[in-house]
Write a protein that holds these residues in place. Structure first.
Motif, PDB file in Angstrom:
ATOM      1  N   VAL A   8       0.838  -1.206   0.000  1.00  0.00           N
ATOM      2  CA  VAL A   8       0.000   0.000   0.000  1.00  0.00           C
ATOM      3  C   VAL A   8       0.870   1.252   0.000  1.00  0.00           C
ATOM      4  O   VAL A   8       0.615   2.209  -0.727  1.00  0.00           O
ATOM      5  CB  VAL A   8      -0.968  -0.008   1.200  1.00  0.00           C
ATOM      6  CG1 VAL A   8      -1.661   1.332   1.373  1.00  0.00           C
ATOM      7  CG2 VAL A   8      -1.993  -1.114   1.029  1.00  0.00           C
ATOM      8  N   PHE A   9       1.926   1.238   0.807  1.00  0.00           N
ATOM      9  CA  PHE A   9       2.809   2.399   0.880  1.00  0.00           C
ATOM     10  C   PHE A   9       3.459   2.666  -0.476  1.00  0.00           C
ATOM     11  O   PHE A   9       3.455   3.798  -0.965  1.00  0.00           O
ATOM     12  CB  PHE A   9       3.880   2.188   1.958  1.00  0.00           C
ATOM     13  CG  PHE A   9       4.646   3.442   2.262  1.00  0.00           C
ATOM     14  CD1 PHE A   9       4.175   4.335   3.204  1.00  0.00           C
ATOM     15  CD2 PHE A   9       5.830   3.732   1.594  1.00  0.00           C
ATOM     16  CE1 PHE A   9       4.865   5.507   3.479  1.00  0.00           C
ATOM     17  CE2 PHE A   9       6.530   4.896   1.861  1.00  0.00           C
ATOM     18  CZ  PHE A   9       6.043   5.788   2.811  1.00  0.00           C
ATOM     19  N   GLU A  10       4.000   1.624  -1.089  1.00  0.00           N
ATOM     20  CA  GLU A  10       4.668   1.777  -2.383  1.00  0.00           C
ATOM     21  C   GLU A  10       3.691   2.267  -3.456  1.00  0.00           C
ATOM     22  O   GLU A  10       4.054   3.080  -4.308  1.00  0.00           O
ATOM     23  CB  GLU A  10       5.314   0.465  -2.821  1.00  0.00           C
ATOM     24  CG  GLU A  10       6.449   0.000  -1.921  1.00  0.00           C
ATOM     25  CD  GLU A  10       7.563   1.020  -1.752  1.00  0.00           C
ATOM     26  OE1 GLU A  10       7.945   1.668  -2.743  1.00  0.00           O
ATOM     27  OE2 GLU A  10       8.046   1.183  -0.618  1.00  0.00           O
ATOM     28  N   HIS A  54       1.100   4.205  -3.092  1.00  0.00           N
ATOM     29  CA  HIS A  54       0.699   5.598  -2.897  1.00  0.00           C
ATOM     30  C   HIS A  54       1.877   6.560  -2.810  1.00  0.00           C
ATOM     31  O   HIS A  54       1.688   7.775  -2.954  1.00  0.00           O
ATOM     32  CB  HIS A  54      -0.218   5.710  -1.682  1.00  0.00           C
ATOM     33  CG  HIS A  54      -1.536   5.048  -1.920  1.00  0.00           C
ATOM     34  ND1 HIS A  54      -2.552   5.648  -2.631  1.00  0.00           N
ATOM     35  CD2 HIS A  54      -1.986   3.814  -1.608  1.00  0.00           C
ATOM     36  CE1 HIS A  54      -3.572   4.826  -2.718  1.00  0.00           C
ATOM     37  NE2 HIS A  54      -3.258   3.698  -2.100  1.00  0.00           N
ATOM     38  N   ASP A  55       3.071   6.060  -2.617  1.00  0.00           N
ATOM     39  CA  ASP A  55       4.269   6.908  -2.619  1.00  0.00           C
ATOM     40  C   ASP A  55       4.724   7.075  -4.072  1.00  0.00           C
ATOM     41  O   ASP A  55       5.752   6.573  -4.490  1.00  0.00           O
ATOM     42  CB  ASP A  55       5.367   6.267  -1.771  1.00  0.00           C
ATOM     43  CG  ASP A  55       6.628   7.113  -1.707  1.00  0.00           C
ATOM     44  OD1 ASP A  55       6.572   8.320  -2.018  1.00  0.00           O
ATOM     45  OD2 ASP A  55       7.690   6.552  -1.362  1.00  0.00           O
ATOM     46  N   VAL A  56       3.935   7.807  -4.849  1.00  0.00           N
ATOM     47  CA  VAL A  56       4.144   7.882  -6.298  1.00  0.00           C
ATOM     48  C   VAL A  56       5.444   8.582  -6.680  1.00  0.00           C
ATOM     49  O   VAL A  56       6.007   8.295  -7.733  1.00  0.00           O
ATOM     50  CB  VAL A  56       2.940   8.531  -7.022  1.00  0.00           C
ATOM     51  CG1 VAL A  56       1.703   7.648  -6.894  1.00  0.00           C
ATOM     52  CG2 VAL A  56       2.661   9.925  -6.497  1.00  0.00           C
ATOM     53  N   ASP A  57       5.930   9.472  -5.847  1.00  0.00           N
ATOM     54  CA  ASP A  57       7.191  10.140  -6.161  1.00  0.00           C
ATOM     55  C   ASP A  57       8.402   9.416  -5.572  1.00  0.00           C
ATOM     56  O   ASP A  57       9.535   9.848  -5.733  1.00  0.00           O
ATOM     57  CB  ASP A  57       7.180  11.606  -5.729  1.00  0.00           C
ATOM     58  CG  ASP A  57       6.875  11.790  -4.254  1.00  0.00           C
ATOM     59  OD1 ASP A  57       6.781  10.791  -3.509  1.00  0.00           O
ATOM     60  OD2 ASP A  57       6.717  12.955  -3.834  1.00  0.00           O
ATOM     61  N   LYS A  58       8.134   8.306  -4.885  1.00  0.00           N
ATOM     62  CA  LYS A  58       9.179   7.412  -4.337  1.00  0.00           C
ATOM     63  C   LYS A  58      10.177   8.148  -3.432  1.00  0.00           C
ATOM     64  O   LYS A  58      11.363   7.849  -3.430  1.00  0.00           O
ATOM     65  CB  LYS A  58       9.918   6.682  -5.463  1.00  0.00           C
ATOM     66  CG  LYS A  58       9.008   5.899  -6.401  1.00  0.00           C
ATOM     67  CD  LYS A  58       8.180   4.885  -5.666  1.00  0.00           C
ATOM     68  CE  LYS A  58       7.254   4.127  -6.612  1.00  0.00           C
ATOM     69  NZ  LYS A  58       6.114   3.561  -5.949  1.00  0.00           N
ATOM     70  N   LYS A  64      -4.428  11.544   0.996  1.00  0.00           N
ATOM     71  CA  LYS A  64      -5.829  11.739   0.625  1.00  0.00           C
ATOM     72  C   LYS A  64      -6.278  10.661  -0.364  1.00  0.00           C
ATOM     73  O   LYS A  64      -7.368  10.105  -0.238  1.00  0.00           O
ATOM     74  CB  LYS A  64      -6.024  13.131   0.025  1.00  0.00           C
ATOM     75  CG  LYS A  64      -7.460  13.513  -0.204  1.00  0.00           C
ATOM     76  CD  LYS A  64      -7.553  14.966  -0.622  1.00  0.00           C
ATOM     77  CE  LYS A  64      -8.991  15.446  -0.586  1.00  0.00           C
ATOM     78  NZ  LYS A  64      -9.088  16.885  -0.826  1.00  0.00           N
ATOM     79  N   THR A  65      -5.417  10.339  -1.321  1.00  0.00           N
ATOM     80  CA  THR A  65      -5.734   9.293  -2.292  1.00  0.00           C
ATOM     81  C   THR A  65      -5.865   7.936  -1.613  1.00  0.00           C
ATOM     82  O   THR A  65      -6.773   7.169  -1.917  1.00  0.00           O
ATOM     83  CB  THR A  65      -4.654   9.241  -3.390  1.00  0.00           C
ATOM     84  OG1 THR A  65      -4.581  10.517  -4.019  1.00  0.00           O
ATOM     85  CG2 THR A  65      -4.969   8.190  -4.433  1.00  0.00           C
ATOM     86  N   LEU A  66      -4.975   7.648  -0.690  1.00  0.00           N
ATOM     87  CA  LEU A  66      -5.041   6.381   0.045  1.00  0.00           C
ATOM     88  C   LEU A  66      -6.339   6.302   0.853  1.00  0.00           C
ATOM     89  O   LEU A  66      -7.032   5.283   0.832  1.00  0.00           O
ATOM     90  CB  LEU A  66      -3.829   6.249   0.974  1.00  0.00           C
ATOM     91  CG  LEU A  66      -3.728   4.944   1.754  1.00  0.00           C
ATOM     92  CD1 LEU A  66      -2.271   4.579   1.951  1.00  0.00           C
ATOM     93  CD2 LEU A  66      -4.425   5.036   3.085  1.00  0.00           C
ATOM     94  N   ILE A 106       3.500  11.290   6.118  1.00  0.00           N
ATOM     95  CA  ILE A 106       3.352   9.972   6.726  1.00  0.00           C
ATOM     96  C   ILE A 106       4.480   9.087   6.208  1.00  0.00           C
ATOM     97  O   ILE A 106       4.589   8.848   5.007  1.00  0.00           O
ATOM     98  CB  ILE A 106       1.978   9.346   6.391  1.00  0.00           C
ATOM     99  CG1 ILE A 106       0.846  10.204   6.943  1.00  0.00           C
ATOM    100  CG2 ILE A 106       1.889   7.906   6.912  1.00  0.00           C
ATOM    101  CD1 ILE A 106       0.831  10.343   8.459  1.00  0.00           C
ATOM    102  N   ASP A 107       5.329   8.647   7.117  1.00  0.00           N
ATOM    103  CA  ASP A 107       6.402   7.714   6.785  1.00  0.00           C
ATOM    104  C   ASP A 107       5.860   6.298   6.965  1.00  0.00           C
ATOM    105  O   ASP A 107       4.839   6.093   7.625  1.00  0.00           O
ATOM    106  CB  ASP A 107       7.609   7.959   7.691  1.00  0.00           C
ATOM    107  CG  ASP A 107       8.133   9.382   7.551  1.00  0.00           C
ATOM    108  OD1 ASP A 107       8.416   9.795   6.414  1.00  0.00           O
ATOM    109  OD2 ASP A 107       8.239  10.075   8.577  1.00  0.00           O
TER     110      ASP A 107
END
Length: 100
Positions: A28-30, A32-36, A46-48, A78-79
């Motif tokens: 899930v983190f990967e 939504h972390d679109v900019d990595k 917000k998207t998550l 959020i980390d």
């Protein structure tokens, strides 16, 4: 707040997130972390939350509340270690997860 409308259709997946299943949290983190950059900013969070809310967009106030309460480090994002808390807070706010 009162703008959370979704139902808990992804209960098994959410349960894995809330109980800390590392594989599911990582996935899930990967996603939504679109900019990595290793964190979720307000828009990514917000998207998550929208995905967890049957694709109904949370209000800016709801996103701010989750971010303010889950951002233990205090860096405004959020980390990965904070993700489980953010999702748990969202479910508490929504008051629809695991209602029995």
């Amino acid at each position: 707040m009162g703008h959370v409308y979704g139902s808990c259709q992804q209960e098994t997946r959410l349960h894995a997130l809330i109980t800390g299943s590392k594989d599911v949290i990582d996935e899930v983190f990967e996603k939504h972390d679109v900019d990595k950059d290793g964190s979720l900013n307000r828009d990514q969070l917000k998207t998550l939350l929208m995905e967890l809310n049957d694709n109904i967009m949370p209000t800016d106030e709801e996103v701010k509340w989750v971010l303010d309460h889950a951002d233990v480090i205090g860096d405004g994002v959020i980390d990965k270690p904070e993700l489980m808390k953010a999702i748990s807070l969202w479910c508490d706010l929504a008051s629809w997860c695991f209602a029995q």
